[in-house]
Design a protein around this motif. Structure first.
Motif, mmCIF file in Angstrom:
data_model
loop_
_atom_site.group_PDB
_atom_site.id
_atom_site.type_symbol
_atom_site.label_atom_id
_atom_site.label_comp_id
_atom_site.label_asym_id
_atom_site.label_seq_id
_atom_site.Cartn_x
_atom_site.Cartn_y
_atom_site.Cartn_z
ATOM 1 N N GLY A 5 0.777 -1.233 0.000
ATOM 2 C CA GLY A 5 0.000 0.000 0.000
ATOM 3 C C GLY A 5 0.802 1.273 0.000
ATOM 4 O O GLY A 5 0.236 2.349 0.216
ATOM 5 N N LEU A 6 2.127 1.173 -0.246
ATOM 6 C CA LEU A 6 2.965 2.368 -0.219
ATOM 7 C C LEU A 6 3.643 2.660 -1.552
ATOM 8 O O LEU A 6 3.956 3.822 -1.838
ATOM 9 C CB LEU A 6 4.044 2.237 0.863
ATOM 10 C CG LEU A 6 3.578 2.232 2.308
ATOM 11 C CD1 LEU A 6 4.783 2.076 3.234
ATOM 12 C CD2 LEU A 6 2.812 3.504 2.640
ATOM 13 N N LEU A 7 3.889 1.633 -2.356
ATOM 14 C CA LEU A 7 4.671 1.776 -3.581
ATOM 15 C C LEU A 7 3.938 1.117 -4.741
ATOM 16 O O LEU A 7 3.790 -0.112 -4.770
ATOM 17 C CB LEU A 7 6.058 1.126 -3.415
ATOM 18 C CG LEU A 7 6.941 1.644 -2.277
ATOM 19 C CD1 LEU A 7 8.086 0.662 -2.020
ATOM 20 C CD2 LEU A 7 7.484 3.026 -2.622
ATOM 21 N N TYR A 8 3.480 1.934 -5.675
ATOM 22 C CA TYR A 8 2.761 1.404 -6.835
ATOM 23 C C TYR A 8 3.498 1.763 -8.119
ATOM 24 O O TYR A 8 3.874 2.915 -8.332
ATOM 25 C CB TYR A 8 1.347 1.996 -6.915
ATOM 26 C CG TYR A 8 0.443 1.620 -5.773
ATOM 27 C CD1 TYR A 8 -0.252 0.423 -5.776
ATOM 28 C CD2 TYR A 8 0.290 2.473 -4.676
ATOM 29 C CE1 TYR A 8 -1.095 0.073 -4.729
ATOM 30 C CE2 TYR A 8 -0.544 2.137 -3.612
ATOM 31 C CZ TYR A 8 -1.233 0.938 -3.651
ATOM 32 O OH TYR A 8 -2.067 0.598 -2.610
ATOM 33 N N ARG A 45 -0.170 9.893 -2.557
ATOM 34 C CA ARG A 45 0.067 11.308 -2.301
ATOM 35 C C ARG A 45 1.105 11.909 -3.233
ATOM 36 O O ARG A 45 1.181 13.130 -3.368
ATOM 37 C CB ARG A 45 0.513 11.506 -0.836
ATOM 38 C CG ARG A 45 -0.622 11.280 0.148
ATOM 39 C CD ARG A 45 -1.695 12.350 -0.016
ATOM 40 N NE ARG A 45 -2.910 12.059 0.720
ATOM 41 C CZ ARG A 45 -4.011 11.546 0.192
ATOM 42 N NH1 ARG A 45 -4.023 11.237 -1.094
ATOM 43 N NH2 ARG A 45 -5.084 11.340 0.919
ATOM 44 N N THR A 46 1.909 11.072 -3.897
ATOM 45 C CA THR A 46 2.904 11.564 -4.843
ATOM 46 C C THR A 46 2.925 10.663 -6.068
ATOM 47 O O THR A 46 2.950 9.434 -5.927
ATOM 48 C CB THR A 46 4.311 11.590 -4.220
ATOM 49 O OG1 THR A 46 4.290 12.372 -3.023
ATOM 50 C CG2 THR A 46 5.335 12.175 -5.191
ATOM 51 N N LEU A 59 -3.624 12.686 -14.931
ATOM 52 C CA LEU A 59 -4.828 13.175 -14.277
ATOM 53 C C LEU A 59 -4.434 14.013 -13.060
ATOM 54 O O LEU A 59 -3.385 13.792 -12.456
ATOM 55 C CB LEU A 59 -5.691 12.002 -13.827
ATOM 56 C CG LEU A 59 -6.263 11.093 -14.918
ATOM 57 C CD1 LEU A 59 -7.081 9.977 -14.282
ATOM 58 C CD2 LEU A 59 -7.119 11.898 -15.879
ATOM 59 N N VAL A 60 -5.279 14.939 -12.710
ATOM 60 C CA VAL A 60 -5.062 15.758 -11.524
ATOM 61 C C VAL A 60 -5.910 15.181 -10.398
ATOM 62 O O VAL A 60 -7.137 15.132 -10.495
ATOM 63 C CB VAL A 60 -5.439 17.227 -11.786
ATOM 64 C CG1 VAL A 60 -5.284 18.038 -10.509
ATOM 65 C CG2 VAL A 60 -4.580 17.803 -12.903
ATOM 66 N N PHE A 61 -5.246 14.722 -9.364
ATOM 67 C CA PHE A 61 -5.942 14.179 -8.198
ATOM 68 C C PHE A 61 -5.771 15.143 -7.029
ATOM 69 O O PHE A 61 -4.673 15.653 -6.777
ATOM 70 C CB PHE A 61 -5.365 12.813 -7.819
ATOM 71 C CG PHE A 61 -5.567 11.740 -8.850
ATOM 72 C CD1 PHE A 61 -6.771 11.074 -8.953
ATOM 73 C CD2 PHE A 61 -4.542 11.400 -9.730
ATOM 74 C CE1 PHE A 61 -6.954 10.079 -9.906
ATOM 75 C CE2 PHE A 61 -4.705 10.409 -10.681
ATOM 76 C CZ PHE A 61 -5.926 9.748 -10.768
ATOM 77 N N ASP A 62 -6.837 15.388 -6.318
ATOM 78 C CA ASP A 62 -6.791 16.297 -5.174
ATOM 79 C C ASP A 62 -5.767 15.813 -4.152
ATOM 80 O O ASP A 62 -5.744 14.631 -3.776
ATOM 81 C CB ASP A 62 -8.168 16.387 -4.503
ATOM 82 C CG ASP A 62 -9.183 17.138 -5.345
ATOM 83 O OD1 ASP A 62 -8.757 17.872 -6.252
ATOM 84 O OD2 ASP A 62 -10.393 16.978 -5.092
ATOM 85 N N GLY A 63 -4.930 16.724 -3.705
ATOM 86 C CA GLY A 63 -3.988 16.407 -2.660
ATOM 87 C C GLY A 63 -2.811 15.556 -3.090
ATOM 88 O O GLY A 63 -2.072 15.055 -2.241
ATOM 89 N N VAL A 64 -2.624 15.400 -4.409
ATOM 90 C CA VAL A 64 -1.536 14.564 -4.924
ATOM 91 C C VAL A 64 -0.532 15.445 -5.662
ATOM 92 O O VAL A 64 -0.904 16.233 -6.534
ATOM 93 C CB VAL A 64 -2.074 13.475 -5.869
ATOM 94 C CG1 VAL A 64 -0.925 12.647 -6.449
ATOM 95 C CG2 VAL A 64 -3.058 12.571 -5.130
ATOM 96 N N VAL A 98 3.190 6.363 -2.812
ATOM 97 C CA VAL A 98 3.597 6.931 -4.086
ATOM 98 C C VAL A 98 3.229 5.978 -5.226
ATOM 99 O O VAL A 98 3.090 4.770 -5.029
ATOM 100 C CB VAL A 98 5.119 7.213 -4.126
ATOM 101 C CG1 VAL A 98 5.561 8.026 -2.916
ATOM 102 C CG2 VAL A 98 5.921 5.921 -4.226
ATOM 103 N N ALA A 99 3.090 6.563 -6.406
ATOM 104 C CA ALA A 99 2.975 5.789 -7.640
ATOM 105 C C ALA A 99 3.980 6.364 -8.621
ATOM 106 O O ALA A 99 4.254 7.569 -8.599
ATOM 107 C CB ALA A 99 1.569 5.872 -8.217
#
Length: 274
Positions: free
Chosen positions: A40-43, A65-66, A82-87, A164-165
């Motif tokens: 759940g931390l690194l995609y 988040r990043t 894409l623009v994601f809120d808070g990312v 992060v992704a």
């Protein structure tokens, strides 16, 4: 719309998002001292060009988040993230210093599969595969690649927020080296690093069936596209060989090649291993 599947720590688990078939969580692989990479931390993923509206909501629900975008300026202009809120979306042009890298041209093939026909001769005589292997070596030596990957690892070490992704266009070459080098730093075995890398052939290649079909309808042999649209073990091996010959170890690559502080590998292990 169904709820997004929560990370389960199973290494190489299928993408939780159908329209991002080459997306996967790096969690679950065994690293240093037998500790697993935290899920759940690194995609790692391909770009978001084909994501559906519902699946965009599922991606947002992962809490990323990043996002690190490893593509060229031209690729980003053709298919903006894409623009994601808070990312935070961070552009890192790995191949800016390369004018001929095939991985930076894949977007054109995806958009117009007939362009692949022009590669037919190169594919038949093997020069395309050799060029891709050369690009993997370039990802260790090009100044633009070193700048990009230095920022990527610095971000993971605390400059940026997790989860992060990270992605390029197909999520297999520039992204492949980012994932492979990161997993190696975390102590994941070379066999498992290759296993994660080669999953692209099981996940992405089947999703590209329309491109293979179009190539065949134009008189090409679809099997000839596999060196470009899939991955080969020797591609990634080329990058590791370059690291070993120049720096002796993955830690040497981070410190001497990317100019990062010697504490970064330990920071990454503390952050991303259970």
């Amino acid at each position: 719309m169904t709820d997004v599947q929560k990370p389960n720590g199973q290494p190489g688990a299928p993408s939780p998002i159908v329209s991002l078939p080459n997306m996967r969580d790096l969690g679950g692989w065994r690293g240093s001292d037998g500790r697993a990479v935290r899920p759940g931390l690194l995609y790692r993923t391909a770009d978001f060009a084909g994501i559906s509206a519902d699946d965009a909501k599922l991606f947002a629900a992962l809490g990323v988040r990043t996002v690190y975008d490893l593509r060229s300026k031209a690729e980003r202009a053709a298919a903006p993230d894409l623009v994601f809120d808070g990312v935070d979306d961070i552009a890192l042009d790995v191949l800016a210093d390369s004018e001929t890298a095939i991985p930076a041209s894949l977007g054109g093939v995806f958009a117009d599969p007939t362009l692949a026909v022009e590669l037919n001769k190169k594919l038949k005589d093997g020069t395309a595969a050799a060029a891709i292997a050369g690009t993997y070596r370039d990802m260790i030596t090009l100044p633009s690649a070193n700048t990009a990957y230095a920022r990527f690892f610095a971000g993971l070490a605390g400059v940026d927020r997790a989860p992060v992704a990270f992605h390029c266009t197909a999520g297999k070459d520039r992204t492949g080296w980012a994932a492979a080098s990161l997993l190696t730093v975390l102590g994941v075995s070379r066999d498992d690093v290759f296993a994660d890398y080669l999953l692209t052939n099981d996940r992405l290649v089947p999703a590209l069936k329309p491109i293979f079909d179009k190539f065949g309808s134009e008189g090409g042999d679809p099997d000839l596209l596999l060196p470009i649209l899939g991955v080969r073990k020797e591609y990634l091996a080329s990058a590791f060989e370059e690291v070993d010959s120049r720096y002796g170890s993955i830690e040497g690559y981070l410190t001497d090649g990317l100019g990062l502080d010697a504490s970064v590998p330990d920071t990454l292990r503390a952050s991303f291993l259970e």
